[in-house]
Design a protein around this motif. Structure first.
Motif, PDB file in Angstrom:
ATOM      1  N   GLN A   6      -3.147  -0.258  -0.640  1.00 37.96           N
ATOM      2  CA  GLN A   6      -4.272   0.454  -1.297  1.00 37.96           C
ATOM      3  C   GLN A   6      -4.448  -0.144  -3.371  1.00 37.96           C
ATOM      4  O   GLN A   6      -4.103  -0.452  -3.888  1.00 37.96           O
TER       5      GLN A   6
ATOM      6  N   PRO B 267      -8.314  -0.234   2.408  1.00 38.18           N
ATOM      7  CA  PRO B 267      -6.787   0.485   3.412  1.00 38.18           C
ATOM      8  C   PRO B 267      -6.571  -1.210   3.722  1.00 38.18           C
ATOM      9  O   PRO B 267      -7.892  -1.778   4.536  1.00 38.18           O
TER      10      PRO B 267
ATOM     11  N   VAL C 213       5.389   2.924   5.407  1.00 43.45           N
ATOM     12  CA  VAL C 213       4.675   3.955   5.907  1.00 43.45           C
ATOM     13  C   VAL C 213       5.883   4.618   6.778  1.00 43.45           C
ATOM     14  O   VAL C 213       5.466   6.348   6.345  1.00 43.45           O
TER      15      VAL C 213
ATOM     16  N   ASP D  75       6.828  -1.395   8.573  1.00 43.46           N
ATOM     17  CA  ASP D  75       5.581  -1.344   7.461  1.00 43.46           C
ATOM     18  C   ASP D  75       5.017  -1.012   6.810  1.00 43.46           C
ATOM     19  O   ASP D  75       5.201   0.234   5.961  1.00 43.46           O
ATOM     20  N   TYR D  76       3.874  -1.519   5.313  1.00 45.12           N
ATOM     21  CA  TYR D  76       3.969  -1.292   4.422  1.00 45.12           C
ATOM     22  C   TYR D  76       1.952  -0.559   4.069  1.00 45.12           C
ATOM     23  O   TYR D  76       1.383  -1.749   5.115  1.00 45.12           O
ATOM     24  N   TRP D  77       1.776   0.106   3.101  1.00 49.91           N
ATOM     25  CA  TRP D  77       0.237   0.004   3.181  1.00 49.91           C
ATOM     26  C   TRP D  77       0.205  -0.107   1.869  1.00 49.91           C
ATOM     27  O   TRP D  77       0.408  -0.095   0.428  1.00 49.91           O
TER      28      TRP D  77
ATOM     29  N   GLU E 101      -3.033  -2.376   5.768  1.00 52.06           N
ATOM     30  CA  GLU E 101      -1.825  -2.241   6.338  1.00 52.06           C
ATOM     31  C   GLU E 101      -1.129  -3.701   7.017  1.00 52.06           C
ATOM     32  O   GLU E 101      -1.956  -4.406   7.142  1.00 52.06           O
TER      33      GLU E 101
END
Length: 516
Positions: free
Chosen positions: A68, A74, A38, A64-66, A76
């Protein structure tokens, strides 16, 4: 759209379940995904996911990662923090290929023990790529052991100096064990006792060297007063995560959680040659809250065997406790005696076991329940859903006349005449099977405590092997050979939504079915 589900997240690895309709071990089709920190969107990572449970490796701690993936919402997530990264190589490890070099194996074990002690709570011990031979290592609470890609941690071929776990600890609790009873055993190459918040992870390998020494030549015996070691032995541990690594060639059972509470295993590969004795893949015994997801098995015995200890020959039961809450999802059993097995050591009771969305290819049995008179305990609330089987000899079997142990063929064990009900009388009830593809089943209960509450729904039989030879389908005496049978049952209450699948034939040889 549905969202991905976090199976387990450590400081550097995330195991993510992709809830795609029709997914078993593999996805119906690969999905493109994007992983983005993120705070650093320029470091986006892309790829294709082909498994229902995927592992994202080489993540940064406390980040923190997003995430998809095509067709999914999505998602997180945040990796766990890491208080320190300790390199095992800095403690003087010696790399080498000589499995008979006990001096180097002892040196490496001592070095690794110092490294474990140097890791602070919440820290990580990293074993770099290389071939590392060591005598057994005991892990500690609050530590992550990270096996880097290319790292192989293996036991030596010789037993010289190999530590032994006594049958009981100083407080009288079971420590060493063998087939459900307290018994001295050699310590596993990796083991932990009373550890909490423990993680073992990475793309590396744990190798028990069962193929290198003489371990596989004395399967049911003791040497130097001890039984064979497991590959990974976790005793009375809490909140454990096993992520991503390969474990192979265990001397006996491969992964053995014993008396553990709160364990998740995701993305492992568990391997042993098909002729290796009693090399079960994953055997949770007297455990609570166990999740096994996205694990591939190819072993010499049962892939997963859920156990709860065994009543002693004189009725000893102080070591027994139940197993409750085992969930198996999106696993692949490529070979083994049984896919998901309960028993035969189940005297403490086994309850709430589910396997779903998995594949069994070439296992002797699919879902297998086994017990016998003298065990006591109960098996209840077992469910199997959306499991595909190919080349499986018997899809479902429940056998209360399993002829294990020295007295397994005695008349009192194998008799089809009702016996008095007591503490040694086992019970099997509440088995629910549906959305199952392939073969049929055999249920052989006790006349004094019939198998109860078996519900079979949407069982589909696609084909039977024309070359099949008539053989007894369960390990009990006086069972007739069968070939291309439907669902056969004796002393069992079976409900099926397709009555045509239920056979009126007996399981036992007619001449002994009702003999005294």
């Amino acid at each position: 759209m549905t969202r991905p589900i976090a199976v387990a997240i450590s400081a550097r690895i995330a195991a993510i379940r992709l809830p795609v309709p029709g997914a078993l071990y593999h996805l119906p089709r690969p999905l493109a995904f994007r992983l983005t920190p993120v705070a650093r969107p320029e470091e986006v990572r892309t790829g294709l996911a082909d498994r229902a449970v995927m592992l994202l490796n080489d993540l940064s701690p406390g980040t923190d990662y997003w995430f998809q993936a095509d067709g999914l919402e999505p998602f997180e997530f945040r990796t766990r923090p890491c208080t320190a990264l300790v390199e095992a190589a800095e403690f003087g490890l010696v790399e080498g290929t000589d499995l008979a070099d006990i001096d180097s194996a002892r040196h490496n074990a001592e070095a690794l023990a110092r490294a474990v002690r140097a890791v602070p709570e919440g820290g990580t011990l990293r074993l770099a790529a290389g071939l590392w031979t060591a005598l057994p290592l005991r892990l500690a609470s609050g530590v992550t052991l990270h096996l880097a890609k290319g790292a192989v941690l293996r036991g030596p071929a010789l037993r010289t100096g190999w530590p032994i776990l006594p049958a009981r600890d100083g407080t009288g609790h079971m420590l060493g064990s063998w087939e459900g009873l307290p018994d001295a055993c050699f310590a596993a190459p990796l083991h932990a006792v009373d550890a909490e918040r423990l993680t073992i992870e990475g793309a590396g390998v744990i190798d028990g060297s069962g193929d290198a020494g003489d371990w596989w030549t004395w399967a049911k015996e003791s040497r130097e007063g001890a039984r064979r070691p497991r590959g990974l032995h976790l005793i009375r541990c809490r909140n454990v995560a096993l992520l991503g690594f390969t474990i192979r060639n265990a001397a006996s059972w491969t992964v053995h959680p014993q008396g553990c509470d709160g364990l998740v295993a995701a993305g492992l590969s568990i391997e042993a040659p098909p002729d290796s004795p009693n090399t079960d893949g994953f055997n949770p015994e007297s455990c609570r809250d166990v999740r096994i997801e996205g694990v591939r098995f190819s072993v010499g015995d049962d892939c997963i065997a859920v156990k709860a200890g065994k009543r002693g020959p004189s009725g000893e039961a102080d070591h027994l406790s139940e197993t409750r809450g085992v969930r198996v999802r999106h696993c692949l059993m490529e070979r083994g005696h049984g896919g998901l097995v309960i028993g035969s050591e189940m005297s403490g009771g086994v309850h709430d076991v589910t396997i779903e969305d998995s594949e069994m290819l070439g296992t002797d049995r699919g879902l297998r329940l086994k017990t016998r008179r003298g065990r006591g305990g109960a098996i209840s609330r077992v469910a199997m859903r959306r499991v595909r089987m190919e080349r499986v000899l018997t899809a479902i079997s429940a056998n209360a006349h399993y002829h294990c142990d020295a007295d397994g063929h005695e008349g009192w064990v194998q008799s089809r005449v009702p016996a008095p009900v007591g503490t040694g009388t086992p019970v099997i009830e509440d088995v629910d099977v549906h959305h199952l593809a392939h073969a049929a089943g055999v249920f052989l209960g006790l006349p004094e405590t019939p198998i109860r509450g078996v519900r079979i729904r949407r069982l589909r039989l696609h084909s039977s092997a024309p070359e099949a030879v008539a053989t007894p389908p369960v390990m009990a005496d006086h069972v007739r050979p069968m070939r291309h049978e439907r669902i056969v049952a004796e002393h069992a209450d079976i409900s099926c939504d397709d009555p045509a699948l239920l056979s009126s034939a007996s399981v036992s040889i007619p001449s002994v079915r009702d003999a005294p």
